[in-house]
Enzyme design. Structure first.
Site, PDB file in Angstrom:
ATOM      1  N   GLU A 183     -16.475  43.050 -40.289  1.00  0.00           N
ATOM      2  CA  GLU A 183     -17.872  42.152 -40.055  1.00  0.00           C
ATOM      3  C   GLU A 183     -17.520  41.282 -41.479  1.00  0.00           C
ATOM      4  OE1 GLU A 183     -20.948  44.794 -39.691  1.00  0.00           O
ATOM      5  OE2 GLU A 183     -19.909  46.040 -38.257  1.00  0.00           O
ATOM      6  N   ASN A 214     -21.091  39.495 -43.805  1.00  0.00           N
ATOM      7  CA  ASN A 214     -22.194  39.407 -43.817  1.00  0.00           C
ATOM      8  C   ASN A 214     -22.680  38.191 -44.511  1.00  0.00           C
ATOM      9  OD1 ASN A 214     -22.662  42.089 -42.919  1.00  0.00           O
ATOM     10  ND2 ASN A 214     -22.100  42.749 -45.168  1.00  0.00           N
ATOM     11  N   ARG A 216     -25.120  36.931 -46.209  1.00  0.00           N
ATOM     12  CA  ARG A 216     -26.476  36.873 -47.158  1.00  0.00           C
ATOM     13  C   ARG A 216     -26.056  37.588 -48.282  1.00  0.00           C
ATOM     14  NH1 ARG A 216     -26.150  41.858 -44.336  1.00  0.00           N
ATOM     15  NH2 ARG A 216     -25.829  43.569 -45.607  1.00  0.00           N
TER      16      ARG A 216
HETATM   17  C1  MV4 Z   1     -15.028  51.735 -37.947  1.00  0.00           C
HETATM   18  C2  MV4 Z   1     -14.720  53.004 -38.604  1.00  0.00           C
HETATM   19  C3  MV4 Z   1     -13.388  53.294 -37.984  1.00  0.00           C
HETATM   20  N1  MV4 Z   1     -12.718  52.476 -37.425  1.00  0.00           N
HETATM   21  N2  MV4 Z   1     -13.933  50.811 -37.205  1.00  0.00           N
HETATM   22  C4  MV4 Z   1     -19.538  51.708 -39.128  1.00  0.00           C
HETATM   23  C5  MV4 Z   1     -20.439  50.382 -39.219  1.00  0.00           C
HETATM   24  C6  MV4 Z   1     -20.017  49.078 -39.091  1.00  0.00           C
HETATM   25  N3  MV4 Z   1     -20.171  48.322 -40.120  1.00  0.00           N
HETATM   26  C7  MV4 Z   1     -18.360  49.455 -38.862  1.00  0.00           C
HETATM   27  N4  MV4 Z   1     -18.244  50.976 -39.088  1.00  0.00           N
HETATM   28  C8  MV4 Z   1     -17.211  51.736 -38.699  1.00  0.00           C
HETATM   29  N5  MV4 Z   1     -16.366  50.947 -38.078  1.00  0.00           N
HETATM   30  C9  MV4 Z   1     -12.752  51.469 -36.942  1.00  0.00           C
HETATM   31  N6  MV4 Z   1     -11.933  50.801 -36.321  1.00  0.00           N
HETATM   32  C10 MV4 Z   1     -15.677  53.570 -39.185  1.00  0.00           C
HETATM   33  C11 MV4 Z   1     -16.844  52.748 -39.476  1.00  0.00           C
HETATM   34  C12 MV4 Z   1     -17.569  53.694 -40.208  1.00  0.00           C
HETATM   35  C13 MV4 Z   1     -18.278  53.386 -41.340  1.00  0.00           C
HETATM   36  C14 MV4 Z   1     -17.718  52.021 -41.919  1.00  0.00           C
HETATM   37  C15 MV4 Z   1     -18.135  51.825 -43.192  1.00  0.00           C
HETATM   38  C16 MV4 Z   1     -18.826  52.549 -44.075  1.00  0.00           C
HETATM   39  C17 MV4 Z   1     -18.979  53.601 -43.620  1.00  0.00           C
HETATM   40  C18 MV4 Z   1     -18.896  53.885 -42.424  1.00  0.00           C
HETATM   41  C19 MV4 Z   1     -19.372  55.197 -41.777  1.00  0.00           C
HETATM   42  C20 MV4 Z   1     -19.090  55.518 -40.515  1.00  0.00           C
HETATM   43  C21 MV4 Z   1     -18.152  55.033 -39.567  1.00  0.00           C
END
Ligand code: MV4
Length: 450
Positions: free
Chosen positions: A288, A290, A292
């Site tokens: 992603e 951001n 900001r």
């Molecule tokens: C993921 C992931 C594992 N694999 N995508 C959580 C919020 C969103 N910003 C994206 N997130 C995640 N995407 C894939 N393909 C695990 C998470 C995730 C996570 C990511 C960043 C910081 C904390 C997290 C906590 C749980 C899951």
């Protein structure tokens, strides 16, 4: 055109942070506030202030008409949105510009593009930034989800196009779980965002969350200020952030930075931005962006010796950066603790009157906070009350400095997460930098006796 007066469309520590940058640049400031914030520090410090409504954010800090009126009656020529609230609202940025005001941030078009996680990934893929393997764009049918999942192999994640921050995200560990994940993700996305578009990614099971800070002027210059490791979070709320990441070296930073700055130059991006990556087994995968200024920007400022808000103000006024990537140097290590008005075990909000407030100090210590002794933390907003940021020549020195700063700091009268931070810095795995995005949940469960 130089900025003369900036309206700060925010509250708390970030409103102070922006005010301080303006003051040092000779720019006048206008604070806006809800009725409950009339005596808040951001109002006291600003040159002028305007009450924009009652305590609920939707009636005050999210009230676009009230904020634009406040800018008009005070003769402000620009609006800084801070983080949260209207900071990533493309319609608001558009309205600001329609009123001949400068929006201190990216174009409405780029805010809108990055708000759509599918459009953001598509743009980055076309620009050669590495992604997590998954669907190309939105999933049209369940059958398509099944085919892509088989291709990238289980476990997989179904994510909402309008999501971010973890909402509308479902794991499927095998094909037998895919239909439920697909249905639940779409229903949750529809309910939360009014948009049931979803996409699929391979699920990474033990990644670190590493993000890259970028800055662009309106003359085609883009630089990066290195990465932050934000893996220490609980339920998608970050607790502690570091610059740089304990797992990266200068060569990794240079390689990722070169790729990303090239992409953003191509995109015509402007102002500050952060690209979020998952890092696992030595590989980066963009998830992603951001558009900001982020809560954790101070750790980047400490290692780069730059003032990111001043840079935002300069490029928003049309000034060229005036330096290039080779002028950006990285010194030592910085760590930020987010101190919130929450119970350190249950995370129940703990608003109320602060008794004694004492901030730590000394070399390499910075506290960004709008607190004062006797301040009443209102229940209506985010629970962040202070950011303790330390810098050291090495990560070990930063940790030692953090430990003694946490010991000095006093916030009486309400529950805060200070005790949790004090426990984290004592932990051997934390000290070794040995953690993933799952580390803190387990650490907290252990303290709860789980
Ligand atoms: C993921 C992931 C594992 N694999 N995508 C959580 C919020 C969103 N910003 C994206 N997130 C995640 N995407 C894939 N393909 C695990 C998470 C995730 C996570 C990511 C960043 C910081 C904390 C997290 C906590 C749980 C899951």
């Amino acid at each position: 055109m130089p900025l003369r007066k900036v309206l700060i469309a925010n509250r708390g520590e970030i409103a102070l942070r922006i005010h301080r940058a303006c003051q040092e640049m000779g720019i006048a400031t206008v604070a806006v506030h809800s009725t409950v914030d009339a005596t808040a520090m951001h109002v006291r410090l600003a040159d002028e202030s305007v009450c924009i409504g009652p305590p609920p954010a939707r009636d005050s800090y999210l009230n676009m008409a009230a904020i634009l009126s406040a800018a008009a009656i005070t003769g402000a020529d620009a609006i800084h949105p801070g983080y949260g609230f209207l900071s990533e609202n493309a319609d608001f940025a558009e309205m600001v510009e329609a009123h001949q005001l400068t929006f201190i941030g990216p174009t409405p078009g780029h805010i809108r593009m990055m708000g759509d996680k599918i459009a953001a990934k598509d743009a980055m893929r076309r620009l050669g930034v590495p992604l997590v393997p998954g669907s190309l764009g939105a999933l049209a049918t369940f059958e398509e989800a099944r085919i892509v999942a088989q291709e990238v192999m289980y476990p997989v994640l179904i994510k909402a196009a309008a999501g971010g921050g973890g909402r509308g995200m479902k794991v499927a560990r095998a094909e037998s779980e895919l239909e439920d994940a697909w249905r639940l993700a779409r229903a949750e996305a529809k309910a939360a965002f009014g948009n049931d578009e979803v996409y699929l990614e391979k699920y990474l099971d033990r990644p670190r969350h590493i993000e890259l800070q970028v800055l662009a002027d309106t003359h085609g210059n883009v630089v990066h200020f290195g990465e932050r490791d934000c893996s220490l979070q609980r339920r998608h709320q970050k607790l502690l952030e570091e610059a740089g990441s304990p797992v990266l070296g200068q060569a990794d930073r240079d390689a990722l930075g070169a790729q990303v700055t090239r992409a953003l130059r191509e995109l015509g991006y402007r102002n500050a931005g952060t690209l979020e990556f998952l890092w696992q087994d030595g590989q980066f995968a963009f998830i992603e962006m951001n558009t900001r200024l982020q809560v954790e920007h101070p750790v980047t400022e400490m290692v780069c010796g730059i003032d990111l808000v001043k840079e935002q103000l300069r490029v928003a006024a049309g000034e060229p950066l005036g330096y290039d990537q080779s002028d950006v140097r990285f010194h030592g290590h910085a760590i930020e603790c987010r101190i919130t008005a929450e119970d350190p075990q249950s995370f129940a909000p703990s608003p109320g009157r602060v008794g004694t407030y004492h901030a730590p100090g000394g070399l390499g210590v910075r506290v960004d906070s709008a607190l004062y002794s006797g301040y009443v933390v209102p229940p209506h907003y985010d629970s962040l009350i202070a950011k303790l940021v330390v810098h050291g020549g090495t990560r070990a020195e930063a940790i030692a400095r953090l430990r003694r700063s946490l010991a000095e700091m006093v916030v009486d009268g309400i529950a805060t997460t200070l005790p949790l931070h004090r426990a984290i810095v004592e932990d051997a795995e934390f000290q070794a930098g040995d953690y993933t995005i799952h580390w803190l949940e387990r650490f907290v469960a252990g303290r709860q006796g789980g």
